[in-house]
Design an enzyme around this catalytic site. Structure first.
Site, PDB file in Angstrom:
ATOM      1  N   GLU A 153       0.724  -1.284  -0.227  1.00  0.00           N
ATOM      2  CA  GLU A 153       0.027   0.013   0.147  1.00  0.00           C
ATOM      3  C   GLU A 153       0.855   1.161   0.102  1.00  0.00           C
ATOM      4  OE1 GLU A 153      -2.973  -0.393   3.196  1.00  0.00           O
ATOM      5  OE2 GLU A 153      -4.252  -1.684   1.845  1.00  0.00           O
ATOM      6  N   GLU A 316      -6.634  -7.922  -0.801  1.00  0.00           N
ATOM      7  CA  GLU A 316      -6.790  -8.065   0.505  1.00  0.00           C
ATOM      8  C   GLU A 316      -8.375  -7.831   0.634  1.00  0.00           C
ATOM      9  OE1 GLU A 316      -4.873  -5.628   3.122  1.00  0.00           O
ATOM     10  OE2 GLU A 316      -2.948  -5.834   2.253  1.00  0.00           O
TER      11      GLU A 316
HETATM   12  C1  GLA Z   1      -4.416  -2.925   4.728  1.00  0.00           C
HETATM   13  C2  GLA Z   1      -2.821  -3.696   4.878  1.00  0.00           C
HETATM   14  C3  GLA Z   1      -2.529  -4.547   5.613  1.00  0.00           C
HETATM   15  C4  GLA Z   1      -3.595  -4.465   6.896  1.00  0.00           C
HETATM   16  C5  GLA Z   1      -4.968  -4.506   6.638  1.00  0.00           C
HETATM   17  C6  GLA Z   1      -5.924  -4.190   7.632  1.00  0.00           C
HETATM   18  O1  GLA Z   1      -5.098  -3.262   3.776  1.00  0.00           O
HETATM   19  O2  GLA Z   1      -2.333  -3.592   3.298  1.00  0.00           O
HETATM   20  O3  GLA Z   1      -1.343  -4.859   6.094  1.00  0.00           O
HETATM   21  O4  GLA Z   1      -2.968  -3.673   7.659  1.00  0.00           O
HETATM   22  O5  GLA Z   1      -5.093  -3.142   5.846  1.00  0.00           O
HETATM   23  O6  GLA Z   1      -7.296  -4.214   7.362  1.00  0.00           O
END
Ligand code: GLA
Ligand code: ZN
Length: 680
Positions: A153, A316
């Site tokens: 991210e 994710e």
């Molecule tokens: C983000 C991060 C993860 C985690 C999630 C939690 O998407 O990439 O490492 O922290 O949020 O929802």
């Protein structure tokens, strides 16, 4: 070479950090037994593992990760291998403090958190390149390695001396000399003229925050720095593993479900092989129906798919709840399956979770996981994940299809989005993304596929462009749009468009000629209304409300579809249709509710509504198509907590239940059918 994700099955799995349990082998044994049970075939490893991979400078230990690869290969699974730059070891931050960020008040950050690194630090880039090289050399030949997940991210900015100097160099390169910079940033205003490059600084509350050209160039600079950071990370991977695609996980905001706008994803996408994003809608919230939220999620899927105009991956999502929404509500029964199949319906090549095993301590210990702390096999999340695993097996042939071709596209420009958000005028919240969502609603309701296009994309394959609130238009874009319409394209434009050029400087004397040609009209003044105020329009014999922004128009040469009913601009045009060359421009001079947009789009999209072999009777149902040259698959999904009826023409095979459906069929609350029809 075009690198795309190449597997013969949908990826199902997600973030896995076994290094937390390295001294407890039973936990890892249990994980792999449970993966099998839940039909997990993919692990994403290494995301924040730098300290375990390189415990001391130059001393690498990959043995633990080797054993994870071995276990995944024993189960014929896939590994998504991350590079660890999203968080660095304490030794690295201590020895090279320059790798840490400085904020826009000049505060140097200490070690801690994550994503806390300077984008330009040469030593950080070198360290990242080094470990990425080692990872690629060591794991590059593993047959299970399907995808590189670089960093995590990407986001954020740094204001250290190195970053300031890089910004000055970037500006020198762009403007050549200070006169050009002073002109582009309109620096004679408030005596801001620079006479030495060292006077130029990034935006900061301690100095300048109101210079529009500076703010915009800073965002563009951050985009370019992020790109060069990515290129630096990816270079050794591409060299050593030329067949393994490179992705990074992108983000959307919550609760709005708007794409992250800290830098320009459309530009960054060109430096990635494959798009992934992290999807965290607040399912079950208290101010939207599931159908409404499902629509907003559908839209943002379309945004990410459009970044490369190809399939993507939900890297994710949570199997149950997060730990960072305002309220961390768990998914209702059926919701997880619904959301997961929506991912696939819109072009995702898998369903991946954060996280496979809940961490025992620290910041995210209470975030939902496939394997929870207590009774892991009995949790609803585990059962829901198992259901999705079975579904993905049942629909396996769909991996070789694409999302249906769109003939409608929404134009989105980061430059324009930033510049309009930054404009000190109109109203505080201009609701740009909400406006896009409102236009999209019509297309979603009728299951008309929609792409997003950047100003650089090819428009020629689209029948209709939606170009709302396009505040900043470059001269090149104006030319391109005019030629698209002249050659037969149609475009819907709105209030607050074509106001400034690429430097965020106002167009002077008249509205750009190209826009006059397209829309056959010119805006003169924008009446900005308080939230409780409205005007009224008469459109096709019915009255509709106008809110927030009402432009008055002059020099109208087009067909007036609606006029304002009151105020000093009573009886002047509010909606205008105009022919230009072989195409048409439609100009909506004011913001209305969805009711008018629905009637308006009904008039102009009759040719775009798709015909399906299954009919729906409610807008709670979404029908999406994935196809290849031989097959079509229909994802029919009920985004409501009530049963809904659909009707199958003839017979269709339901891949989830493995049976033939005919005639009237009931879709359960949050239920899905995935129908297969032979031939195209
Ligand atoms: C983000 C991060 C993860 C985690 C999630 C939690 O998407 O990439 O490492 O922290 O949020 O929802
Ligand atoms: Zn820096």
């Amino acid at each position: 070479m075009k690198r795309i994700l190449n597997t013969n099955e949908f990826l199902h799995g997600g973030d896995y950090n076994p290094e937390q349990w390295w001294d407890e082998p039973d936990v890892i044994n249990q994980d792999f037994a449970l993966f099998k049970q839940a039909k997990i075939n993919t692990v994403t490893v290494g995301i924040f593992s730098w300290a375990k991979l390189e415990p001391e400078e130059g001393n690498y230990d990959f043995s633990w990760l080797d054993s994870i690869f071995d276990r995944v290969e024993e189960m014929n699974g896939h590994v998504v291998l991350a590079t660890p730059s999203g968080a660095r070891p304490a030794w690295l931050a201590q020895k090279y403090p320059e790798v840490l960020r400085t904020d826009n008040l000049g505060n140097k950050r200490g070690f801690g958190g994550r994503h806390n690194h300077c984008l330009t630090s040469p030593i950080y880039r070198e360290k990242v390149r080094e470990i990425n090289t080692k990872l690629a050399e060591h794991f590059g030949q593993r047959k299970s390695l399907v995808l590189w997940h670089i960093s995590n991210e990407y986001s954020g900015e740094c204001y250290c001396e190195s970053c300031k100097n890089a910004f000055r160099d970037w500006l020198k390169n762009k403007y050549g000399n200070l006169d050009n910079l002073n002109h582009a940033w309109w620096n004679t205003f408030w005596s801001h003229t620079y006479n030495d490059w060292s006077q130029v600084n990034p935006p900061s509350p301690l100095g300048e925050m109101g210079n529009k050209g500076m703010n915009l160039d800073w965002k563009r600079f951050i985009t370019d720095q992020t790109i060069s950071f990515i290129d630096n990370e990816a270079a050794p991977l591409r060299k050593i593993t030329p067949n393994v695609p490179v992705t990074t996980n992108m983000m959307a905001g919550n609760p709005l479900m708007d794409p992250f706008a800290g830098f320009d994803y459309q530009k960054v996408a060109k430096h990635l092989d494959f798009i992934s994003w992290d999807s965290y809608p607040a399912w079950g919230n208290d101010n939207q129906t599931t159908a409404e939220l499902g629509r907003n999620v559908g839209l943002v899927h379309d945004f990410f798919r459009s970044l490369k105009h190809q399939n993507f991956l939900v890297m994710e999502n949570t199997p149950s709840r997060v730990n960072w929404h305002s309220v961390d509500r768990a998914k209702r029964p059926g919701m997880h399956e619904l959301a997961s199949l929506q991912d696939v319906a819109r072009g995702s090549q898998g369903v991946l979770y954060f996280q496979l095993r809940a961490s025992r301590g620290s910041s995210e210990m209470f975030h939902g996981a496939v394997i929870e702390h207590l009774h892991p096999e009995q949790t609803r999340a585990f059962k829901d994940v198992t259901t999705v695993g079975k579904d993905l097996e049942n629909i396996r042939p769909i991996i070789n299809t694409n999302y249906a071709k769109a003939r409608v596209a929404i134009v989105f420009s980061y430059d324009s989005y930033w510049a309009l958000q930054d404009a000190e005028s109109y109203s505080k919240d201009k609701k740009i993304w909400q406006t896009i969502q409102k236009h999209y609603r019509y297309f979603y309701k009728h299951d008309i596929p929609v792409d997003f296009v950047s100003v650089e994309d090819d428009f020629s394959n689209y029948d209709l462009l939606i170009d709302p609130m396009h505040f900043l238009m470059s001269k090149a874009y104006l030319k391109k749009l005019a030629s698209y319409v002249k050659n037969g394209g149609r475009v819907v434009g709105t209030y607050i468009s074509g106001v400034v050029d690429e430097n965020d400087l106002a167009y002077m004397n008249e509205w750009p000629k190209e826009l006059q040609d397209i829309y056959g009209v010119e805006p003169l003044e924008t009446d900005v209304l308080y939230p409780g105020q409205s005007n009224t329009l008469n459109f096709d014999g019915h009255e509709y409300k106008a809110h927030d922004y009402c432009e008055t128009l002059i020099n109208c040469r087009g067909k007036v579809l609606a006029k304002y009913a009151s105020d000093f601009y009573q009886d002047t045009p509010a909606v205008v249709e105009h022919e230009y060359g072989a195409g048409k421009g439609y100009y909506l001079a004011c913001r209305t509710d969805y009711d008018l947009l629905e009637k308006f789009y009904e008039k102009i999209t009759a040719n775009l509504i798709p015909e399906f072999p299954v009919k729906k009777f409610s807008s709670n149902i979404s029908i999406q198509v994935r196809e290849n040259k031989d097959q079509k698959y229909y994802f029919v999904q009920n985004f409501s907590d009530k049963s809904e009826q659909i009707k199958v023409d003839g017979e269709l095979e339901d891949l989830l239940e493995k049976k033939i459906d005919r005639g009237e069929v009931v879709l359960n609350p949050f239920g899905s059918k995935i129908y297969y029809k032979k031939g195209n």
